[in-house]
Write a protein that holds these residues in place. Sequence first.
Motif, PDB file in Angstrom:
ATOM      1  N   GLU A 161      68.776  30.319  20.332  1.00  0.00           N
ATOM      2  CA  GLU A 161      69.570  29.337  21.070  1.00  0.00           C
ATOM      3  C   GLU A 161      71.013  29.805  21.166  1.00  0.00           C
ATOM      4  N   PHE A 179      70.418  25.013  15.966  1.00  0.00           N
ATOM      5  CA  PHE A 179      71.673  25.715  16.182  1.00  0.00           C
ATOM      6  C   PHE A 179      72.723  25.105  15.283  1.00  0.00           C
ATOM      7  N   HIS A 185      74.237  23.835  23.991  1.00  0.00           N
ATOM      8  CA  HIS A 185      73.316  24.801  23.391  1.00  0.00           C
ATOM      9  C   HIS A 185      72.079  24.870  24.264  1.00  0.00           C
ATOM     10  N   HIS A 220      67.731  25.278  24.765  1.00  0.00           N
ATOM     11  CA  HIS A 220      66.382  25.054  24.233  1.00  0.00           C
ATOM     12  C   HIS A 220      65.485  26.078  24.907  1.00  0.00           C
ATOM     13  N   SER A 237      66.696  17.223  20.849  1.00  0.00           N
ATOM     14  CA  SER A 237      65.596  17.202  19.889  1.00  0.00           C
ATOM     15  C   SER A 237      65.958  16.214  18.781  1.00  0.00           C
ATOM     16  N   ASP A 257      68.736  17.578  16.891  1.00  0.00           N
ATOM     17  CA  ASP A 257      70.050  17.428  17.551  1.00  0.00           C
ATOM     18  C   ASP A 257      70.640  16.046  17.249  1.00  0.00           C
TER      19      ASP A 257
HETATM   20 ZN   LIG Z   1      68.728  21.275  20.460  1.00  0.00          ZN
END
Ligand SMILES: [Zn+2]
Length: 135
Positions: free
Chosen positions: A24, A56, A82, A84, A92, A95
């Motif tokens: 990532e 990340f 960032h 994916h 996500s 995240d």
């Molecule tokens: Zn993410």
Amino acid sequence: MKLALPDRLRAQMLAEAKAAAPAECCGLVLGRRDGDVAIAALLHPARNLAGAAGRFEIAPQDHFAAQKAARAAGQAVIGCYHSHPDGAARPSAHDIAGAGEENFLWLIATPDGALAAFVYLRGVMEGADLVTSSS
Ligand SMILES: [Zn+2]
């Protein structure tokens, strides 16, 4: 929230997402806010310290450098971005768990060219309107 994003920044994020895959890419978004509108001015790429796939972690030195660069340019760090590599352009669970700053923008890019923006508010990631411009 609405995010005004110049085309060249969109292209830069998508290029970084492609170059970093299968890892990532990540970085910070510098810009300013004007009421309910955020205006992105430049990107500050950062090193991704996370070892695991699907994660990340922006290197703290890079975050600090971004804040300095923002101040010098009369801007602020208004968000992060960032990629994916094999996922959809949406946050996500990791995240969301890692988010903390209210009103912070989250941009997620995929190597195949998708890009979406979210804003972290009261524990949830809300979709933000992404408006690209040629300026
Ligand atoms: Zn993410």
